[in-house]
Design a protein around this motif. Sequence first.
Motif, PDB file in Angstrom:
ATOM      1  N   TRP A   1       0.834  -1.208   0.000  1.00 51.22           N
ATOM      2  CA  TRP A   1       0.000   0.000   0.000  1.00 51.22           C
ATOM      3  C   TRP A   1       0.867   1.257   0.000  1.00 51.22           C
ATOM      4  N   ALA A   2       1.940   1.260   0.780  1.00 51.46           N
ATOM      5  CA  ALA A   2       2.793   2.442   0.881  1.00 51.46           C
ATOM      6  C   ALA A   2       3.484   2.743  -0.447  1.00 51.46           C
ATOM      7  N   ILE A   3       3.921   1.700  -1.137  1.00 55.35           N
ATOM      8  CA  ILE A   3       4.566   1.913  -2.444  1.00 55.35           C
ATOM      9  C   ILE A   3       3.571   2.453  -3.450  1.00 55.35           C
ATOM     10  N   VAL A   4       2.357   1.895  -3.454  1.00 51.46           N
ATOM     11  CA  VAL A   4       1.328   2.375  -4.371  1.00 51.46           C
ATOM     12  C   VAL A   4       0.957   3.820  -4.066  1.00 51.46           C
ATOM     13  N   SER A   5       0.891   4.170  -2.800  1.00 53.36           N
ATOM     14  CA  SER A   5       0.537   5.541  -2.418  1.00 53.36           C
ATOM     15  C   SER A   5       1.664   6.514  -2.723  1.00 53.36           C
ATOM     16  N   MET A   6       2.917   6.117  -2.447  1.00 51.27           N
ATOM     17  CA  MET A   6       4.049   7.014  -2.684  1.00 51.27           C
ATOM     18  C   MET A   6       4.232   7.307  -4.171  1.00 51.27           C
TER      19      MET A   6
ATOM     20  N   ALA B   1      -9.126   3.900   6.564  1.00 54.24           N
ATOM     21  CA  ALA B   1     -10.473   4.264   6.991  1.00 54.24           C
ATOM     22  C   ALA B   1     -10.460   5.321   8.083  1.00 54.24           C
ATOM     23  N   THR B   2      -9.427   5.412   8.868  1.00 56.27           N
ATOM     24  CA  THR B   2      -9.380   6.367   9.980  1.00 56.27           C
ATOM     25  C   THR B   2      -8.862   7.721   9.504  1.00 56.27           C
ATOM     26  N   PRO B   3      -9.251   8.805  10.197  1.00 50.90           N
ATOM     27  CA  PRO B   3      -8.728  10.141   9.830  1.00 50.90           C
ATOM     28  C   PRO B   3      -7.206  10.219   9.937  1.00 50.90           C
ATOM     29  N   LEU B   4      -6.624   9.601  10.952  1.00 53.78           N
ATOM     30  CA  LEU B   4      -5.179   9.624  11.098  1.00 53.78           C
ATOM     31  C   LEU B   4      -4.506   8.886   9.944  1.00 53.78           C
ATOM     32  N   GLY B   5      -5.084   7.759   9.550  1.00 48.17           N
ATOM     33  CA  GLY B   5      -4.525   7.008   8.428  1.00 48.17           C
ATOM     34  C   GLY B   5      -4.598   7.787   7.123  1.00 48.17           C
ATOM     35  N   LYS B   6      -5.696   8.512   6.914  1.00 46.01           N
ATOM     36  CA  LYS B   6      -5.819   9.322   5.706  1.00 46.01           C
ATOM     37  C   LYS B   6      -4.813  10.473   5.708  1.00 46.01           C
ATOM     38  N   SER B   7      -4.575  11.042   6.889  1.00 44.34           N
ATOM     39  CA  SER B   7      -3.594  12.126   6.993  1.00 44.34           C
ATOM     40  C   SER B   7      -2.195  11.615   6.658  1.00 44.34           C
ATOM     41  N   ILE B   8      -1.866  10.437   7.145  1.00 45.65           N
ATOM     42  CA  ILE B   8      -0.560   9.851   6.838  1.00 45.65           C
ATOM     43  C   ILE B   8      -0.447   9.552   5.347  1.00 45.65           C
ATOM     44  N   THR B   9      -1.565   9.137   4.747  1.00 50.89           N
ATOM     45  CA  THR B   9      -1.564   8.876   3.300  1.00 50.89           C
ATOM     46  C   THR B   9      -1.256  10.142   2.513  1.00 50.89           C
ATOM     47  N   VAL B  10      -1.846  11.254   2.938  1.00 51.21           N
ATOM     48  CA  VAL B  10      -1.589  12.525   2.261  1.00 51.21           C
ATOM     49  C   VAL B  10      -0.106  12.892   2.352  1.00 51.21           C
ATOM     50  N   VAL B  11       0.468  12.716   3.558  1.00 55.56           N
ATOM     51  CA  VAL B  11       1.887  13.021   3.740  1.00 55.56           C
ATOM     52  C   VAL B  11       2.748  12.132   2.845  1.00 55.56           C
ATOM     53  N   LEU B  12       2.395  10.866   2.765  1.00 59.48           N
ATOM     54  CA  LEU B  12       3.167   9.935   1.952  1.00 59.48           C
ATOM     55  C   LEU B  12       3.080  10.274   0.464  1.00 59.48           C
ATOM     56  N   MET B  13       1.894  10.673   0.009  1.00 55.49           N
ATOM     57  CA  MET B  13       1.733  11.031  -1.401  1.00 55.49           C
ATOM     58  C   MET B  13       2.503  12.307  -1.740  1.00 55.49           C
ATOM     59  N   LEU B  14       2.455  13.304  -0.847  1.00 55.77           N
ATOM     60  CA  LEU B  14       3.225  14.520  -1.074  1.00 55.77           C
ATOM     61  C   LEU B  14       4.714  14.238  -1.051  1.00 55.77           C
ATOM     62  N   LEU B  15       5.138  13.322  -0.195  1.00 57.79           N
ATOM     63  CA  LEU B  15       6.543  12.937  -0.154  1.00 57.79           C
ATOM     64  C   LEU B  15       6.953  12.265  -1.460  1.00 57.79           C
ATOM     65  N   GLY B  16       6.032  11.479  -2.018  1.00 55.56           N
ATOM     66  CA  GLY B  16       6.328  10.828  -3.295  1.00 55.56           C
ATOM     67  C   GLY B  16       6.527  11.834  -4.412  1.00 55.56           C
ATOM     68  N   TYR B  17       5.700  12.891  -4.426  1.00 55.89           N
ATOM     69  CA  TYR B  17       5.865  13.939  -5.439  1.00 55.89           C
ATOM     70  C   TYR B  17       7.197  14.665  -5.280  1.00 55.89           C
ATOM     71  N   SER B  18       7.628  14.857  -4.033  1.00 56.01           N
ATOM     72  CA  SER B  18       8.836  15.650  -3.790  1.00 56.01           C
ATOM     73  C   SER B  18      10.109  14.888  -4.100  1.00 56.01           C
ATOM     74  N   ILE B  19      10.100  13.572  -4.011  1.00 58.15           N
ATOM     75  CA  ILE B  19      11.336  12.813  -4.199  1.00 58.15           C
ATOM     76  C   ILE B  19      11.441  12.192  -5.581  1.00 58.15           C
ATOM     77  N   ILE B  20      10.406  12.334  -6.410  1.00 55.71           N
ATOM     78  CA  ILE B  20      10.451  11.683  -7.718  1.00 55.71           C
ATOM     79  C   ILE B  20      11.517  12.313  -8.616  1.00 55.71           C
ATOM     80  N   ALA B  21      11.898  13.551  -8.313  1.00 53.64           N
ATOM     81  CA  ALA B  21      12.899  14.223  -9.141  1.00 53.64           C
ATOM     82  C   ALA B  21      14.329  13.860  -8.767  1.00 53.64           C
ATOM     83  N   VAL B  22      14.529  13.191  -7.627  1.00 51.94           N
ATOM     84  CA  VAL B  22      15.895  12.902  -7.175  1.00 51.94           C
ATOM     85  C   VAL B  22      16.628  11.960  -8.134  1.00 51.94           C
ATOM     86  N   PRO B  23      16.106  10.755  -8.449  1.00 51.14           N
ATOM     87  CA  PRO B  23      16.844   9.890  -9.380  1.00 51.14           C
ATOM     88  C   PRO B  23      16.938  10.483 -10.782  1.00 51.14           C
TER      89      PRO B  23
END
Length: 305
Positions: free
Chosen positions: A193-198, A209-231
């Motif tokens: 799930w984390a790889i698919v979200s990132m 399903a939980t609000p905390l889990g959704k918040s962590i998902t948002v952070v993970l997706m934004l992190l994925g956008y920010s690091i995609i340019a590194v490689p």
Amino acid sequence: MNFPLHPGAEGLRTKLFHIIFESDTPGAKAFDIGLILAILLSVLVILLSSVEAYAERYGTLFYVLEWIFTLLFSVELLLRMYCLERPTLYLKSFYGIVDLIAILPTWLVLLIPGAHALVIVRILRVLRIFRILRLMEFVGEARLLIDALKRSLRQILLFFFAIFMVVTLFAALMYVIESPEAGFTSIPMSIYWAIVSMTTVGYGDIVPATPLGKSITVVLMLLGYSIIAVPTGVFSAQVIRSIREDRYSDEACPGCGHDHHEKRARYCLRCGTWLDEDSEDPRKQDDEKKDDQGKDADKNAPQDS
């Protein structure tokens, strides 16, 4: 691994070597163009034969064409081995292995009897698509990309290792927060799930399903956008470096020590010194000719009485 290839005995083997392995003569260029067309047509046959409607209608034609291409590439491989001084070196190279993978499945069909082996044969025949890799041999820019990949391999591997640690931490956190009913049944499933979200793919088969889990998902997706340019940045930097090294020479000027000249440069950009130490500066020859002509003129000049 790249091996130096040398032609066999003088005569026909050397002529074939220059035609097959080089591209600076009309015959060699014609051979390369013909081989590229044959590879593209053979791959097109493979692609069309995988379509059920075409396979039912033109199955016999595809079968005949495949054997024609197989015989053609088999003859080409035999010619390559014939014209080389040490043919086994070519078979150990990347393109030699690709050649074998491309033609062996068709020949193996004749050696595997029984209908029960059709599934295995089908898997082996898919390997014929490897023929398209031979096109890299005819693209000079591919060498720059390969060199850039080799140089950036350590940085990219370190980057992926760091990403894997981040993914594992987020997955373990979500495994604790979310319930198994939401799909987080184990840490490996949470890593998926984390790889698919990132990567922002978002299949939707596992959703927090939980609000905390959704918040962590948002952070993970934004992190994925920010690091995609590194490689991408690391690889691009190595490509630029390879282009510069392919264009510029590291040899220092014997006059001023400047070491950033184009490989085709004859004189130093800063001081104008002749760069080729193995040959004489033509300007000296011109000066010597002028001096000799001046001396001859002085000798031939009339003397005052």
